[in-house]
Motif scaffolding. Structure first.
Motif, PDB file in Angstrom:
ATOM      1  N   LYS A   1      -1.954   3.583   2.939  1.00 25.21           N
ATOM      2  CA  LYS A   1      -2.582   2.734   3.417  1.00 25.21           C
ATOM      3  C   LYS A   1      -4.195   2.830   3.812  1.00 25.21           C
ATOM      4  O   LYS A   1      -4.389   3.670   4.026  1.00 25.21           O
ATOM      5  CB  LYS A   1      -1.638   2.468   4.497  1.00 25.21           C
ATOM      6  CG  LYS A   1      -0.389   3.022   4.326  1.00 25.21           C
ATOM      7  CD  LYS A   1       0.351   1.847   4.758  1.00 25.21           C
ATOM      8  CE  LYS A   1       1.275   2.244   4.506  1.00 25.21           C
ATOM      9  NZ  LYS A   1       2.366   1.033   3.360  1.00 25.21           N
ATOM     10  N   TYR A   2      -4.300   1.829   3.881  1.00 19.66           N
ATOM     11  CA  TYR A   2      -5.779   1.464   4.494  1.00 19.66           C
ATOM     12  C   TYR A   2      -6.167   1.253   5.823  1.00 19.66           C
ATOM     13  O   TYR A   2      -4.901   0.371   6.868  1.00 19.66           O
ATOM     14  CB  TYR A   2      -6.471   0.423   3.941  1.00 19.66           C
ATOM     15  CG  TYR A   2      -6.866  -0.691   4.660  1.00 19.66           C
ATOM     16  CD1 TYR A   2      -8.437  -0.576   5.860  1.00 19.66           C
ATOM     17  CD2 TYR A   2      -6.979  -2.320   4.839  1.00 19.66           C
ATOM     18  CE1 TYR A   2      -9.356  -1.550   5.704  1.00 19.66           C
ATOM     19  CE2 TYR A   2      -7.557  -2.990   5.340  1.00 19.66           C
ATOM     20  CZ  TYR A   2      -9.432  -2.972   5.722  1.00 19.66           C
ATOM     21  OH  TYR A   2      -9.608  -3.347   6.414  1.00 19.66           O
TER      22      TYR A   2
ATOM     23  N   SER B   1      -7.400   3.838  -0.448  1.00 16.10           N
ATOM     24  CA  SER B   1      -6.039   2.878  -0.626  1.00 16.10           C
ATOM     25  C   SER B   1      -5.377   2.788  -2.017  1.00 16.10           C
ATOM     26  O   SER B   1      -5.739   2.595  -2.995  1.00 16.10           O
ATOM     27  CB  SER B   1      -6.143   2.262   0.670  1.00 16.10           C
ATOM     28  OG  SER B   1      -6.916   0.649  -0.685  1.00 16.10           O
TER      29      SER B   1
ATOM     30  N   SER C   1      -2.381   0.856  -4.072  1.00 12.06           N
ATOM     31  CA  SER C   1      -1.238  -0.053  -4.232  1.00 12.06           C
ATOM     32  C   SER C   1      -0.570  -0.353  -5.027  1.00 12.06           C
ATOM     33  O   SER C   1      -1.614   0.054  -6.064  1.00 12.06           O
ATOM     34  CB  SER C   1      -1.706  -1.320  -3.479  1.00 12.06           C
ATOM     35  OG  SER C   1      -3.049  -1.875  -4.297  1.00 12.06           O
TER      36      SER C   1
ATOM     37  N   ALA D   1       1.142  -0.915  -0.060  1.00 13.19           N
ATOM     38  CA  ALA D   1       0.037  -0.505  -0.045  1.00 13.19           C
ATOM     39  C   ALA D   1       0.947   0.751  -0.494  1.00 13.19           C
ATOM     40  O   ALA D   1       1.718   1.288   1.208  1.00 13.19           O
ATOM     41  CB  ALA D   1      -0.563  -0.190   1.158  1.00 13.19           C
TER      42      ALA D   1
END
Ligand code: PMV
Length: 331
Positions: A18-19, A34, A36, A15
């Protein structure tokens, strides 16, 4: 005899944005979008067979000594969801293998559970499109939703279970960057990301993180589109420190880093400042450091990282395809 079998290979993903934190625990709808990238050299392979010969589900991991009950439960959950979609009640045999250590900050749940979800569907002949698969994988693990599409991916948070899924934003050949992963321990982390997500809102800085998210997502998409590496790098490093600031200031506090993690972060910044190699770090929920560089610098960066005390293994990854069915079964 009724017999249905399939095997899927699925990548881990890193990621860049980020989550961290969910709006709903059960359906894993996240608090923020997010971004990635699927990874070429860190992956899981899963074979599933459903058969009228089996009396009960049997779930195994190849070459792994420690398997937590929670991992088995998550896979059992996938089997139930897939059976209900296919309107079948057959029991299953599941064998999964990862080519990297679990729960050290490499998204093993992403690759593992996207592989299980896709293999289960394929075994029963359910031909779901990528959006449907991504949603289904999300129910097993949030980050698994991002291992379905190829290349550079955005998980759109949506507002509920039916509109939260990941899509490709740029194809894998869009940009020649590499993720040189420095694994610093093979021990499993103490606080799982599932528990970490629950604590996010206890940080006094969490709301401020969320307030800045939309602008950050826009900026990083622009940097990826323009292949602006310094801009991109600055965003991902800042984002990593932002997410870990939430972890550090949660109650109870979570410290995912080890001394070697910090050593690598400092080295990466130092190499950049003295013009040796241009790379930026990003770190998920664990001590492993993902050092992002341009493809041309990957080998040099890998050999520098290997020299750092505490680095156990270095793996070079390129942008990769998402989950795919393969012909070779594990059993
Ligand atoms: O492993 P999960 O799906 O519970 O979430 C992990 C989240 C991070 O890896 C820390 C960030 C991310 O977006 O991958």
């Amino acid at each position: 005899m009724n017999k249905f079998k399939a095997t899927v290979k699925a990548p881990a993903n890193i990621a860049f944005i980020k989550y961290w934190g969910k709006t709903d625990e059960k359906t894993r709808v996240p608090q923020n979008n997010s971004i990635s990238m699927c990874l070429s050299d860190l992956y899981s392979v899963c074979t599933i067979e459903f058969s009228s010969e089996f009396r009960e589900d049997k779930i195994d991991f190849l070459n792994e000594k420690v398997v937590k009950p929670r991992e088995i439960e998550r896979i059992a959950g996938v089997l139930d969801r897939v059976r209900s979609l296919a309107n079948k009640s057959l029991k299953a045999r599941v064998l999964t293998k990862n080519n990297f250590p679990k729960a050290t900050g490499i998204a093993s749940s992403a690759s593992g559970l996207s592989a299980v979800t896709f293999a289960g569907c394929h075994a029963f002949g359910l031909r779901l499109n990528k959006v449907e698969l991504s949603k289904l994988a999300r129910l097993a693990s949030g980050t698994a939703s991002r291992s379905i599409p190829d290349g550079f991916v955005e998980w759109k948070k949506g507002t509920n279970e039916s509109n939260s899924y990941a899509v490709q934003i740029f194809p894998l050949h869009h940009w020649k960057i590499a993720d040189v992963v420095a694994i610093v321990t093979h021990k499993m982390k103490k606080v799982s990301s599932t528990d970490g997500h629950k604590l996010a809102a206890t940080s006094p800085f969490y709301q401020s993180r969320l307030n800045g998210m939309e602008a950050k997502i826009k900026k990083i998409k622009r940097a990826i589109k323009k292949r602006d590496f310094p801009k991109f790098g600055q965003i991902i490093e800042g984002e990593t420190l932002n997410m870990h600031a939430i972890c550090l200031t949660s109650t109870p506090s979570i410290i995912y880093w080890s001394p070697a993690t910090i050593e690598i972060m400092k080295k990466v910044q130092g190499w950049r400042e003295n013009g040796e190699v241009e790379s930026y770090f990003t770190i998920d929920a664990g001590p492993t450091v993902h050092c992002i560089c341009q493809e041309k610098d990957a080998k040099k960066l890998a050999s520098e990282l290997k020299r750092i005390v505490g680095v156990e293994k270095v793996v070079i990854n390129r942008p990769a395809v998402g989950a795919r069915t393969v012909d070779k079964h594990l059993f």
